[in-house]
Design a protein around this motif. Structure first.
Motif, PDB file in Angstrom:
ATOM      1  N   ILE A  28       0.857  -1.180   0.000  1.00 27.95           N
ATOM      2  CA  ILE A  28       0.000   0.000   0.000  1.00 27.95           C
ATOM      3  C   ILE A  28       0.896   1.235   0.000  1.00 27.95           C
ATOM      4  CG2 ILE A  28      -1.837   1.224   1.228  1.00 27.95           C
ATOM      5  CD1 ILE A  28      -2.385  -1.553   2.633  1.00 27.95           C
ATOM      6  N   ASP A  30       1.024   5.843  -0.997  1.00 28.28           N
ATOM      7  CA  ASP A  30       0.272   7.099  -0.962  1.00 28.28           C
ATOM      8  C   ASP A  30       0.510   7.969  -2.200  1.00 28.28           C
ATOM      9  OD1 ASP A  30       2.850   8.013  -0.498  1.00 28.28           O
ATOM     10  OD2 ASP A  30       2.424   8.815   1.491  1.00 28.28           O
ATOM     11  N   GLU A  45       5.620   3.314  -1.995  1.00 31.55           N
ATOM     12  CA  GLU A  45       5.203   2.217  -1.108  1.00 31.55           C
ATOM     13  C   GLU A  45       5.549   2.560   0.336  1.00 31.55           C
ATOM     14  OE1 GLU A  45       6.282  -2.443  -0.247  1.00 31.55           O
ATOM     15  OE2 GLU A  45       6.521  -1.696  -2.284  1.00 31.55           O
ATOM     16  N   ARG A  46       4.564   2.382   1.216  1.00 30.99           N
ATOM     17  CA  ARG A  46       4.773   2.694   2.634  1.00 30.99           C
ATOM     18  C   ARG A  46       4.488   1.522   3.553  1.00 30.99           C
ATOM     19  NH1 ARG A  46       2.179   8.203   4.332  1.00 30.99           N
ATOM     20  NH2 ARG A  46       3.133   7.488   6.267  1.00 30.99           N
ATOM     21  N   ALA A  71      -0.608   0.653   8.742  1.00 27.11           N
ATOM     22  CA  ALA A  71      -0.782   1.444   7.512  1.00 27.11           C
ATOM     23  C   ALA A  71      -1.626   2.689   7.773  1.00 27.11           C
ATOM     24  CB  ALA A  71      -1.373   0.592   6.393  1.00 27.11           C
ATOM     25  N   THR A  74      -3.162   7.978   4.407  1.00 27.50           N
ATOM     26  CA  THR A  74      -4.212   7.952   3.390  1.00 27.50           C
ATOM     27  C   THR A  74      -3.758   7.083   2.230  1.00 27.50           C
ATOM     28  OG1 THR A  74      -4.970  10.141   4.026  1.00 27.50           O
ATOM     29  CG2 THR A  74      -5.655   9.341   1.858  1.00 27.50           C
ATOM     30  N   TRP A  75      -4.448   5.997   2.028  1.00 24.98           N
ATOM     31  CA  TRP A  75      -4.104   5.054   0.957  1.00 24.98           C
ATOM     32  C   TRP A  75      -4.493   5.657  -0.395  1.00 24.98           C
ATOM     33  CZ3 TRP A  75      -5.953  -0.498   2.626  1.00 24.98           C
ATOM     34  CH2 TRP A  75      -5.452  -0.792   3.888  1.00 24.98           C
ATOM     35  N   LYS A  76      -3.568   5.605  -1.340  1.00 22.57           N
ATOM     36  CA  LYS A  76      -3.841   6.076  -2.698  1.00 22.57           C
ATOM     37  C   LYS A  76      -3.573   5.010  -3.746  1.00 22.57           C
ATOM     38  CE  LYS A  76      -5.081  10.285  -1.782  1.00 22.57           C
ATOM     39  NZ  LYS A  76      -6.434  10.709  -2.018  1.00 22.57           N
ATOM     40  N   GLU A  77      -2.769   3.991  -3.394  1.00 24.31           N
ATOM     41  CA  GLU A  77      -2.400   2.950  -4.354  1.00 24.31           C
ATOM     42  C   GLU A  77      -2.217   1.621  -3.632  1.00 24.31           C
ATOM     43  OE1 GLU A  77       1.507   3.673  -6.041  1.00 24.31           O
ATOM     44  OE2 GLU A  77       2.179   4.593  -4.161  1.00 24.31           O
ATOM     45  N   ILE A  78      -2.430   0.553  -4.377  1.00 25.06           N
ATOM     46  CA  ILE A  78      -2.252  -0.787  -3.833  1.00 25.06           C
ATOM     47  C   ILE A  78      -1.636  -1.652  -4.933  1.00 25.06           C
ATOM     48  CG2 ILE A  78      -4.591  -1.539  -4.463  1.00 25.06           C
ATOM     49  CD1 ILE A  78      -4.579  -3.050  -1.698  1.00 25.06           C
ATOM     50  N   GLU A 101      -9.176   6.024  -0.575  1.00 28.25           N
ATOM     51  CA  GLU A 101      -9.432   5.668   0.796  1.00 28.25           C
ATOM     52  C   GLU A 101      -9.864   6.877   1.618  1.00 28.25           C
ATOM     53  OE1 GLU A 101      -8.169   4.911   4.972  1.00 28.25           O
ATOM     54  OE2 GLU A 101      -6.913   6.064   3.632  1.00 28.25           O
TER      55      GLU A 101
END
Length: 102
Positions: A28, A30, A45-46, A71, A74-78, A101
């Motif tokens: 995941i 951002d 990737e964080r 985690a 704020t999730w922006k990508e997976i 998210e």
């Protein structure tokens, strides 16, 4: 022009290979940059976690459970990685998607 098809037996073989992949991780990040077929990793990737991957009919399912205390951003990508470790950036990126998210 002659056209070809992916046979059902061939599709099943590919799905079985994918379901047997090792080192499966969901990552995941951002970064909200548009995904590209040329991507080899997430934009930023964080977090990553080991996942299970299995075949469900003609689909591959990858899943993991991220707790509320993990985690925390704020999730922006997976992304879905195989042949990976828990080290950020390791493995082969199979798929990357944007998430909203917020």
């Amino acid at each position: 022009m002659t056209q070809g098809v992916f046979t059902l037996a061939g599709l099943g073989w590919v799905l079985d290979l994918m379901a047997a992949a090792t080192g499966v991780y969901i990552a995941i990040g951002d970064n909200a940059a548009e995904p590209s077929q040329a991507d080899t990793g997430l934009g930023n990737e964080r977090f990553r976690m080991a996942a299970t991957m299995y075949r469900d009919g003609d689909q591959i399912v990858a899943e993991c459970n991220v707790s509320e205390s993990e985690a925390i951003f704020t999730w922006k990508e997976i992304g879905l990685f195989i042949e990976a470790t828990d080290g950020i950036g390791s493995g082969v990126l199979l798929a990357r998607a944007l998430v909203d998210e917020a």
